[in-house]
Design an enzyme around this catalytic site. Sequence first.
Site, short mmCIF file in Angstrom:
data_model
loop_
_atom_site.label_atom_id
_atom_site.label_comp_id
_atom_site.label_asym_id
_atom_site.label_seq_id
_atom_site.Cartn_x
_atom_site.Cartn_y
_atom_site.Cartn_z
CB ALA A 121 -79.36 23.05 7.88
CB CYS A 122 -75.50 24.18 11.79
SG CYS A 122 -76.25 22.82 12.47
#
Length: 476
Positions: free
Chosen positions: A280-281
């Site tokens: 996930a960013c």
Amino acid sequence: MTTTVHNLIDGQWVGDPQAERRNPARPEELVSVAPSSGTDAVDAALVAAGQAQRAWAATPAPTRGAILLDAADLLRSRQADVARDLVREEGKTLAEGMGEVRRAIDVLRYFGSQGWRHGGDVLPSAVPGTTVFTRAEPIGVAALITPWNFPIAIPAWKMAPALISGNAVVLKPAELTPVSASHLATALTDAGLPGGVLNVVHGKGSVVGDALARDPRVGALSFTGSTAVGLGLHELLHARRARVQLEMGGKNAYLVLDDADPVAAARVVAAGAFGLTGQACTATSRVYCTPGIHEAFVAAVAKEAEGFVPGDGLDPATTMGPVVSVAQLATDVAAVERARQQGATVVAGGAEPEGQLFAPTVLTGVAHDADVVRKEVFGPVVAVIEVADYDEGLARVNDSDYGLTAGICTGSLAAAHHFAEHAAVGVVKVNRPTSGLDLNVPFGGVKDSSSNTFREQGPTATEFYTWSKTVYLGFE
Ligand code: ADP
């Protein structure tokens, strides 16, 4: 079962499926075959979008909203099947997949209901007998380029505000995850979205994405993906004064202060670092601890890491799915190896991967300028570093090219408030994981994490897809 995916152009499912996608948990299983489109498909999609957009913009906003709400209901009735397909192509656990599909449903509901409120403001005029009002006008055709890590939620949270605002859309989903995007498009067409209002073109970023970015018929481009690609798109769109919205990388930090409970802090950090396989960013990848808690925290976070059960996401015992691709796995392995070369100690994980299963990894003894502290990995790898005090911790948190999310574990309101004010990021979390966002509040970053122009999600998401016209109405 192998899903045959097609492009959606002008309401028709078209295009020869050629590109194969295999299950990251079971590479022998062919999940989908999707088109590897050329620029002719992009052109056809833009023609269709351009033609459909006027009638769509002229459709009352509550009617547009009703289609989004019906699509949400359809997706809700298909949630379990869609989630299983998502797990098979992306590699999440089933719980994560169900949660992501739920997010797409909620996003459609949120923006669908905005149809009743969409429009503008009425304001007083200084001129007697005059009313002034604003109209939120659609940009026209919006292009959406999306990544594989949230293959249905991200297309939904870009598409829904674009559509409710009266735009037509061309979506270019990630090559690794064509099925999830197809499910979303199918829900919308089944709900009665007119042909051409939403078009989906599958294919390579360097072909389909690039053609969209260069085409003057695209008035707004929203992108989520790597910083390198995003910055290139920014140049192209900026040069022709089109709207551009970029959500890119992160190097999200956590600061754990002495007054925190080490076990509770380790749970928060582990959820942010290892949930979603670290893909996930907003994933936590750096942790700074003050001296009184460092040792206890390292022991607790290593225990959390060892508690994960990597496996096939469809297996109920699995708590961490596989790495999405062989290329991403190589990046994760290389990052740990490089950290070792630069002096890191591996206190959890770090073993040879089994297939595409990579154990959550905790590193200590890392220098502040080590690559694992500076560069995004996009895997379940976290470095824990001791700092002298809060001030040094805050300075380290902010010493990054990225600025997406950051968190602090503390019971001190004063420290929490100071951190919220001074952390150079778009999202601050206090005693909560860096990943995991509500859909009704703005999301975005600063520095190399974002174009830092228009925020996604929440009540202001539609600003990106509209421009404001001011009307003076004299009535006397
Ligand atoms: P990731 O490493 O997460 O896959 P990318 O930035 O490579 O991130 O990909 C995100 C999205 O951008 C994908 O849909 C991909 O196909 C697309 N993309 C990749 N390269 C380009 C490009 N040169 N122009 C436009 N889109 C691109």
